[in-house]
Design a protein around this motif. Structure first.
Motif, PDB file in Angstrom:
ATOM      1  N   VAL A 295       0.814  -1.218   0.000  1.00 43.90           N
ATOM      2  CA  VAL A 295       0.000   0.000   0.000  1.00 43.90           C
ATOM      3  C   VAL A 295       0.847   1.267   0.000  1.00 43.90           C
ATOM      4  CG1 VAL A 295      -1.968  -1.136   1.087  1.00 43.90           C
ATOM      5  CG2 VAL A 295      -0.233  -0.046   2.526  1.00 43.90           C
ATOM      6  N   GLU A 296       2.126   1.139   0.367  1.00 42.31           N
ATOM      7  CA  GLU A 296       3.014   2.309   0.339  1.00 42.31           C
ATOM      8  C   GLU A 296       4.452   1.841   0.236  1.00 42.31           C
ATOM      9  OE1 GLU A 296       3.515   6.696   2.465  1.00 42.31           O
ATOM     10  OE2 GLU A 296       2.177   5.192   3.343  1.00 42.31           O
ATOM     11  N   LEU A 297       5.238   2.549  -0.567  1.00 39.07           N
ATOM     12  CA  LEU A 297       6.638   2.217  -0.791  1.00 39.07           C
ATOM     13  C   LEU A 297       7.413   3.512  -0.954  1.00 39.07           C
ATOM     14  CD1 LEU A 297       8.939   0.199  -1.442  1.00 39.07           C
ATOM     15  CD2 LEU A 297       8.136   0.187  -3.812  1.00 39.07           C
ATOM     16  N   ALA A 298       8.453   3.686  -0.129  1.00 41.18           N
ATOM     17  CA  ALA A 298       9.222   4.931  -0.181  1.00 41.18           C
ATOM     18  C   ALA A 298      10.573   4.725   0.484  1.00 41.18           C
ATOM     19  CB  ALA A 298       8.465   6.063   0.514  1.00 41.18           C
ATOM     20  N   GLU A 299      11.446   5.699   0.307  1.00 36.32           N
ATOM     21  CA  GLU A 299      12.702   5.685   1.051  1.00 36.32           C
ATOM     22  C   GLU A 299      12.392   5.749   2.538  1.00 36.32           C
ATOM     23  OE1 GLU A 299      15.315   8.730  -0.255  1.00 36.32           O
ATOM     24  OE2 GLU A 299      15.538   7.907  -2.281  1.00 36.32           O
ATOM     25  N   SER A 300      13.258   5.123   3.328  1.00 39.59           N
ATOM     26  CA  SER A 300      12.984   4.969   4.754  1.00 39.59           C
ATOM     27  C   SER A 300      12.708   6.303   5.444  1.00 39.59           C
ATOM     28  CB  SER A 300      14.163   4.260   5.435  1.00 39.59           C
ATOM     29  OG  SER A 300      13.943   4.109   6.814  1.00 39.59           O
ATOM     30  N   GLN A 301      13.563   7.275   5.229  1.00 35.90           N
ATOM     31  CA  GLN A 301      13.401   8.567   5.890  1.00 35.90           C
ATOM     32  C   GLN A 301      12.102   9.239   5.462  1.00 35.90           C
ATOM     33  OE1 GLN A 301      15.207   9.619   8.300  1.00 35.90           O
ATOM     34  NE2 GLN A 301      14.364  11.683   8.544  1.00 35.90           N
ATOM     35  N   THR A 302      11.771   9.138   4.174  1.00 28.52           N
ATOM     36  CA  THR A 302      10.541   9.745   3.660  1.00 28.52           C
ATOM     37  C   THR A 302       9.309   9.098   4.276  1.00 28.52           C
ATOM     38  OG1 THR A 302      11.619  10.264   1.555  1.00 28.52           O
ATOM     39  CG2 THR A 302       9.215  10.237   1.575  1.00 28.52           C
ATOM     40  N   LEU A 303       9.316   7.775   4.362  1.00 34.14           N
ATOM     41  CA  LEU A 303       8.147   7.064   4.872  1.00 34.14           C
ATOM     42  C   LEU A 303       7.901   7.383   6.339  1.00 34.14           C
ATOM     43  CD1 LEU A 303       6.335   4.373   3.782  1.00 34.14           C
ATOM     44  CD2 LEU A 303       7.449   3.486   5.809  1.00 34.14           C
ATOM     45  N   TYR A 304       8.963   7.481   7.113  1.00 36.91           N
ATOM     46  CA  TYR A 304       8.798   7.687   8.555  1.00 36.91           C
ATOM     47  C   TYR A 304       8.484   9.134   8.908  1.00 36.91           C
ATOM     48  CZ  TYR A 304      10.157   2.935   9.783  1.00 36.91           C
ATOM     49  OH  TYR A 304      10.174   1.569   9.938  1.00 36.91           O
ATOM     50  N   THR A 305       8.926  10.059   8.079  1.00 39.26           N
ATOM     51  CA  THR A 305       8.641  11.463   8.372  1.00 39.26           C
ATOM     52  C   THR A 305       7.380  11.967   7.689  1.00 39.26           C
ATOM     53  OG1 THR A 305      10.100  12.145   6.554  1.00 39.26           O
ATOM     54  CG2 THR A 305      11.062  12.011   8.774  1.00 39.26           C
ATOM     55  N   ASN A 306       6.983  11.301   6.587  1.00 39.70           N
ATOM     56  CA  ASN A 306       5.811  11.759   5.848  1.00 39.70           C
ATOM     57  C   ASN A 306       4.988  10.569   5.344  1.00 39.70           C
ATOM     58  OD1 ASN A 306       4.004  13.525   4.509  1.00 39.70           O
ATOM     59  ND2 ASN A 306       5.195  13.397   2.614  1.00 39.70           N
ATOM     60  N   PRO A 307       4.421   9.761   6.247  1.00 40.73           N
ATOM     61  CA  PRO A 307       3.583   8.639   5.801  1.00 40.73           C
ATOM     62  C   PRO A 307       2.284   9.156   5.198  1.00 40.73           C
ATOM     63  CG  PRO A 307       3.431   8.890   8.181  1.00 40.73           C
ATOM     64  CD  PRO A 307       4.474   9.865   7.720  1.00 40.73           C
ATOM     65  N   LEU A 308       1.908   8.638   4.047  1.00 37.76           N
ATOM     66  CA  LEU A 308       0.724   9.139   3.350  1.00 37.76           C
ATOM     67  C   LEU A 308      -0.471   8.194   3.449  1.00 37.76           C
ATOM     68  CD1 LEU A 308       2.332  10.620   0.095  1.00 37.76           C
ATOM     69  CD2 LEU A 308       1.688  11.811   2.205  1.00 37.76           C
ATOM     70  N   HIS A 309      -0.240   6.911   3.435  1.00 32.43           N
ATOM     71  CA  HIS A 309      -1.361   5.973   3.504  1.00 32.43           C
ATOM     72  C   HIS A 309      -1.880   5.888   4.942  1.00 32.43           C
ATOM     73  CE1 HIS A 309      -3.759   2.317   3.079  1.00 32.43           C
ATOM     74  NE2 HIS A 309      -3.669   2.481   1.773  1.00 32.43           N
ATOM     75  N   PRO A 310      -3.206   5.902   5.146  1.00 34.17           N
ATOM     76  CA  PRO A 310      -3.755   5.833   6.514  1.00 34.17           C
ATOM     77  C   PRO A 310      -3.280   4.614   7.308  1.00 34.17           C
ATOM     78  CG  PRO A 310      -5.474   6.428   4.945  1.00 34.17           C
ATOM     79  CD  PRO A 310      -4.268   6.079   4.128  1.00 34.17           C
ATOM     80  N   TYR A 311      -3.048   3.494   6.631  1.00 36.98           N
ATOM     81  CA  TYR A 311      -2.565   2.300   7.340  1.00 36.98           C
ATOM     82  C   TYR A 311      -1.148   2.508   7.843  1.00 36.98           C
ATOM     83  CZ  TYR A 311      -1.212  -2.536   8.214  1.00 36.98           C
ATOM     84  OH  TYR A 311      -0.749  -3.701   8.801  1.00 36.98           O
TER      85      TYR A 311
END
Length: 333
Positions: free
Chosen positions: A238-254
């Motif tokens: 449901v979401e795939l991103a660079e580690s820093q991006t995902l943890y600082t700016n998660p976009l999917h509600p899950y």
């Protein structure tokens, strides 16, 4: 992401298990969609973290990549060659370049074999060394993972959980692989030992140029070791991103809900923080909901989430991919 030069490329990977009814005359009553259309790539020397709740299909994904579970559909390209179309000796030789580290070091090591026999077994299978050369290679591997080479004649029950996992890592490294599936390799270890094993794996990656698919449910560990992170829910990413991006700016509600469950070691900040509590249970993979799989539990559910076809991963910029109708509509995708 350069898919053309990827070490590993997964295209529309599917693993479906039939639900059988009847004792003698069994018939198929349904299908469990354990993995349902995954697409991602892994670069040489990269660590891709794969996270999600228990039962979402993480371990099945790892086994399907290695062809320990044969995919129902899709392709798995390793160094440009399609593993899903290989069989027999051709596949066996390819597996030399791909190894796995299992979750439980207490069950993944044969209790009747010595450490030397466990670590040297792949060397014998692939006829890479024998005699004195084999013993020297085993001792070298034990040193590499931080164990005394004098332990070569001991049995697994004489070691702690962390030491056993080091033995399993040495076994995986014995055939000089390029890619290792790490299936929750620290989940069964004491917290005090987990960091040591993760640090060892990072050192080995840097020294040997390894690529990891790191499967875990501990998001703090995944952040520490992963270059990119993929979040799975009910057999899909449901979401795939660079580690820093995902943890600082998660976009999917899950993803937001998962990250909100990580405790912060500051009582004042933790007390003021809003938790995202998901209602209901994870739907059955044998009968997934229509539309978006996450809509029965999503706090931001819209009519389109229930009525429109399931969302697919869309790039929203900065190599950040999300499968969500709400995010895609806001981004204009």
């Amino acid at each position: 992401m350069d898919n053309a030069n990827s070490l590993l490329r997964v295209e529309n990977l599917q693993v479906h298990f039939p639900v059988l009814q009847g004792f003698l005359l069994q018939r198929t009553a349904g299908t469990i969609k354990a993995v349902d259309g995954l697409n991602f790539a892994l670069q040489p020397g990269e660590t891709l973290g794969l996270v999600g709740e228990s039962g979402c299909g993480k371990s099945t994904t790892g086994r399907a990549i290695l062809q320990l579970v044969r995919p129902t559909g899709g392709n798995v390209y390793f160094k440009g060659r399609n593993l899903a179309q290989m069989e027999g000796e051709e596949l066996r030789q390819m597996r030399r370049q791909m190894q796995t580290i299992f979750q439980d070091p207490y069950t993944s090591l044969n209790p009747r074999m010595t450490v030397g026999n466990i670590v040297s077994e792949p060397l014998i299978v692939y006829q890479l060394a024998k005699g004195k050369e084999k013993q020297e290679r085993v001792e070298e591997l034990l040193k590499l993972v931080g164990l005394n080479p004098k332990f070569i004649n001991r049995y697994p029950h004489e070691f702690s959980g962390g030491q056993r996992q080091r033995i399993a890592i040495a076994r995986a490294l014995s055939v000089n692989p390029d890619f290792i599936v790490c299936d929750e390799p620290i989940a069964a270890l004491d917290v005090s030992i987990q960091a040591q094993v993760v640090n060892l794996m990072q050192d080995l990656q840097e020294e040997l140029g390894l690529s990891y698919l790191f499967i875990a449910h501990d998001l703090s560990i995944v952040r520490h070791i992963s270059d990119r992170v993929a979040v799975m829910y009910l057999g899909k990413i449901v979401e795939l991103a660079e580690s820093q991006t995902l943890y600082t700016n998660p976009l999917h509600p899950y993803t937001q809900a998962l990250l909100s469950a990580i405790p912060i070691p500051n009582p004042e900040i933790e007390a003021k923080r809003d938790r995202i509590l998901l209602e209901g249970d994870v739907p059955s993979p044998a009968n997934p909901p229509c539309g978006c799989n996450f809509h029965p539990r999503c706090p931001y559910v819209m009519d389109s989430c229930r009525q429109d076809p399931e969302p697919f991963l869309q790039d929203v910029g900065n190599a950040h991919q999300v499968a969500c109708h709400l995010v895609n509509s806001e981004q204009g995708v």
